[in-house]
Design a protein around this motif. Structure first.
Motif, short mmCIF file in Angstrom:
data_model
loop_
_atom_site.label_atom_id
_atom_site.label_comp_id
_atom_site.label_asym_id
_atom_site.label_seq_id
_atom_site.Cartn_x
_atom_site.Cartn_y
_atom_site.Cartn_z
N THR A 2 0.82 -1.20 0.00
CA THR A 2 0.00 0.00 0.00
C THR A 2 0.86 1.25 0.00
O THR A 2 0.62 2.20 -0.73
CB THR A 2 -0.93 0.01 1.24
OG1 THR A 2 -1.71 -1.15 1.22
CG2 THR A 2 -1.83 1.24 1.20
N ASP A 20 2.82 10.40 10.82
CA ASP A 20 1.75 9.77 11.60
C ASP A 20 0.78 10.84 12.09
O ASP A 20 0.90 12.02 11.73
CB ASP A 20 2.32 8.94 12.75
CG ASP A 20 3.06 9.79 13.78
OD1 ASP A 20 2.87 11.03 13.79
OD2 ASP A 20 3.83 9.22 14.58
N MET A 98 -7.03 7.02 4.94
CA MET A 98 -7.92 6.31 5.87
C MET A 98 -7.49 4.85 5.99
O MET A 98 -6.84 4.29 5.09
CB MET A 98 -9.36 6.39 5.36
CG MET A 98 -9.83 7.79 4.96
SD MET A 98 -9.75 9.00 6.29
CE MET A 98 -11.13 8.45 7.30
N ASP A 99 -7.84 4.24 7.09
CA ASP A 99 -7.52 2.81 7.24
C ASP A 99 -8.43 1.98 6.34
O ASP A 99 -9.30 2.50 5.65
CB ASP A 99 -7.65 2.39 8.71
CG ASP A 99 -9.08 2.54 9.24
OD1 ASP A 99 -10.02 2.67 8.42
OD2 ASP A 99 -9.25 2.53 10.47
N ASP A 100 -8.20 0.68 6.32
CA ASP A 100 -8.91 -0.19 5.39
C ASP A 100 -10.42 -0.15 5.61
O ASP A 100 -11.20 -0.35 4.66
CB ASP A 100 -8.41 -1.64 5.53
CG ASP A 100 -6.98 -1.77 5.02
OD1 ASP A 100 -6.56 -0.90 4.22
OD2 ASP A 100 -6.29 -2.71 5.44
N ARG A 104 -11.35 5.86 10.08
CA ARG A 104 -10.55 6.88 10.73
C ARG A 104 -9.28 7.13 9.93
O ARG A 104 -8.87 6.32 9.10
CB ARG A 104 -10.21 6.46 12.16
CG ARG A 104 -9.33 5.22 12.24
CD ARG A 104 -9.05 4.83 13.69
NE ARG A 104 -8.21 3.65 13.77
CZ ARG A 104 -6.88 3.69 13.74
NH1 ARG A 104 -6.25 4.84 13.62
NH2 ARG A 104 -6.18 2.57 13.82
N GLU A 106 -5.50 7.23 9.18
CA GLU A 106 -4.40 6.37 9.58
C GLU A 106 -3.06 7.12 9.56
O GLU A 106 -2.22 6.94 10.44
CB GLU A 106 -4.34 5.16 8.64
CG GLU A 106 -3.28 4.14 9.00
CD GLU A 106 -3.31 2.98 8.02
OE1 GLU A 106 -3.32 1.82 8.48
OE2 GLU A 106 -3.32 3.23 6.81
N LYS A 107 -2.87 7.95 8.55
CA LYS A 107 -1.62 8.72 8.42
C LYS A 107 -1.87 9.83 7.41
O LYS A 107 -2.96 9.93 6.81
CB LYS A 107 -0.47 7.83 7.97
CG LYS A 107 -0.67 7.23 6.57
CD LYS A 107 0.55 6.40 6.18
CE LYS A 107 0.35 5.79 4.78
NZ LYS A 107 1.50 5.00 4.36
#
Length: 558
Positions: A2, A20, A98-100, A104, A106-107
């Protein structure tokens, strides 16, 4: 994989980083190291605040973090600091990842492009537009802006300020005897001496030649004469310039606000009048402007009354100066320029009568007359089969009316057959800067109607990328003061090229004013500026001469 997807998608020229949620750097590319001067080892794990230049306010970064923390993309220009302490500018796009589960952030990934050179060119343009090159003092443009601020503060806090014009007595003799190089060195030393006498709240500016302006804020009128005498005494001390002992003196003219309750231009004129009285009374002395017996005030009042009668008697008329495409040889439109067909003095140019009315409501009536006549002329030409755009100049007092847009709608309603996009409104750069929020919204509202806008005299005010971004004017007009010396002044050439490049960057048309020779036309074509106007193309002409001139021009240039 990713992470590789984001990283490999970035152009090799881009500066790429990942952080982050707390701003700690987790990945950078080689370009990031190259521009920042830090090694990969120094940056990975460090907070992004390491690059903070101090140029931006805390609110700037709060807005940035608020945007990306909400999952929205942030775009803008940021000034960072290299490891060696020098500054660099980047055009930055920060994207929250965003996360998977897409629930939210993610970074954050950041893609930047170096725009330092563009910013440095702009800063050079800004400095040149607001400072005297010889002495590095503020010039008339900077002074005018500062006087507006000082007058507003003096009114708000009920205190006085003094506007002083200093003219050097004996300077011409120095120039004639020792030459202009020594004269320039003398002016620099005069500027240095005066600067040392200024308080932090005061301003020293050079108007040109051997004239300086001292803006003295928060003055005590009882102590002011002693301060003025100190300034004259400082100038009277002999100057040692390049082995020569030079003697000059000064004549000071002073106007005091609010005793002289006027705006910047009038205060300067009154100080200038008082300065000439000082010269006539023996020089090396100061004189205060006497408000009660101002001949100039009476003359200005008479001009205003005459202008009001001229409007009523239809003595005003418009002449039209062509705008052309130098590359295609086509006429692209006309600028409507005001003339006063005075019954006794003949045809008068606006410089002889407009300054007296610019700060009165009469300028609004004149401006609306100009718009109405321009629309009428567009309508007339269309009836003859010629669709010619026309631009009109609008004064600051008129354009900054709260109901300007509604007034414009009424004027357009009188000429329903005229498409609004044939009307272009020109406003001075200084007008836009004085009330940026109102002007920006006004431009947007007018453009919804279909009217276009030009930013006139660009480069002579406090030009900035921020203004260009926030002012949706379709056309940028390069001031004629730059074009005049473009063939033999490297700075004017560089600044003209910078304006052309900036206009291209912001997808604005650019037109050069004051073109007088074919060599200037060739230079502009080479720089990528294809639109021009000026006496070298054609002088402003009455409407009935336009058709013949346009037909001949296009026939001979195609």
């Amino acid at each position: 994989m990713t992470n590789d997807k984001y990283r490999t998608a970035v152009d090799a020229a881009a500066i790429y980083s990942e952080t982050d949620l707390h701003g700690m750097i987790t990945y950078i590319n080689d370009q990031f190291c190259a521009i920042s001067g830090y090694s990969r080892e120094e940056l990975i794990g460090a907070n992004h605040r390491l690059l903070n230049s101090g140029h931006h306010s805390p609110e700037f970064f709060r807005n940035l973090w608020r945007t990306i923390a909400d999952g929205r993309i942030w775009k803008g220009e940021i000034c960072n600091r290299r490891k060696d302490g020098s500054m660099y500018w980047v055009n930055s796009t920060i994207v929250p990842i965003m996360d998977d589960m897409a629930s939210r952030v993610e970074k954050y990934i950041s893609i930047r492009f170096d725009v330092t050179e563009k910013q440095e060119l702009l800063e050079a343009l800004q400095w040149r537009a607001s400072h005297d090159v010889l002495t590095a003092l503020p010039n008339r443009v900077y002074l005018h802006d500062r006087m507006h601020q000082a007058i507003a503060a003096a009114h708000r806090h009920q205190r006085s300020l003094a506007v002083c014009i200093l003219d050097l007595d004996g300077f011409k003799a120095v120039n004639d005897r020792f030459g202009h190089a020594i004269g320039d060195m003398l002016l620099i030393e005069v500027a240095n001496r005066l600067t040392r006498e200024m308080r932090t709240e005061d301003l020293l500016a050079r108007l040109g030649g051997d004239e300086f302006v001292l803006l003295l804020d928060q003055v005590d009128e009882l102590l002011l004469p002693a301060a003025l005498q100190r300034i004259l005494d400082v100038i009277a001390v002999p100057f040692h310039i390049d082995g020569n002992l030079l003697n000059v003196a000064g004549s000071l003219g002073v106007s005091i606000y609010p005793k002289d309750n006027e705006g910047p231009d009038t205060l300067l004129r009154h100080a200038d009048q008082a300065m000439y009285e000082a010269k006539q009374n023996g020089r090396n002395r100061y004189r205060f402007f006497d408000v009660s017996i101002s001949n100039e005030t009476r003359a200005a009042f008479q001009t205003i009354e005459c202008m009001r009668h001229a409007l009523e008697r239809d003595e005003l008329e418009l002449h039209y100066q062509p705008k052309v495409n130098l590359r295609s040889g086509t006429v692209t439109g006309f600028e409507a320029l005001l003339r006063w067909n005075h019954p006794a003095r003949g045809m008068l140019l606006p410089d002889t009568f407009l300054p007296a009315v610019e700060r009165t409501d009469l300028i609004i009536d004149i401006g609306e007359w100009v718009i109405d006549r321009a629309l009428q002329q567009i309508e007339s030409w269309a009836g003859e089969g010629h669709h010619r755009p026309v631009s009109v100049n609008i004064a600051a007092r008129h354009f900054q009316l709260p109901d300007f847009v509604e007034r414009l709608r009424i004027l357009l309603g009188r000429h329903p057959s005229v498409s609004p996009h044939y009307l272009d409104i020109e406003i001075l750069e200084s007008t836009a800067i004085d009330n940026l929020e109102h002007v920006s919204q006004c431009l947007i509202d007018c453009q919804k109607i279909g009217i276009t806008f030009s930013l006139d005299d660009f480069g002579t005010g406090f030009s900035s990328l921020n203004y260009l971004k926030r002012l949706p004017a379709q056309t940028i007009k390069i001031d004629k003061s730059f074009i005049r010396d473009i063939l033999h002044d490297k700075e004017d050439l560089a600044l003209s090229e910078a304006i052309i490049n900036l206009s291209r960057t912001f997808e604005r048309e650019v037109i050069a004013e004051g073109v007088e020779t074919s060599l200037q036309e060739s230079m502009l074509l080479g720089l990528g500026c294809y639109l021009a106007q000026g006496y070298g193309i054609a002088a402003p002409m009455p409407a009935h001469e336009v058709a013949e001139w346009a037909a001949h021009y296009e026939f001979t240039h195609k």
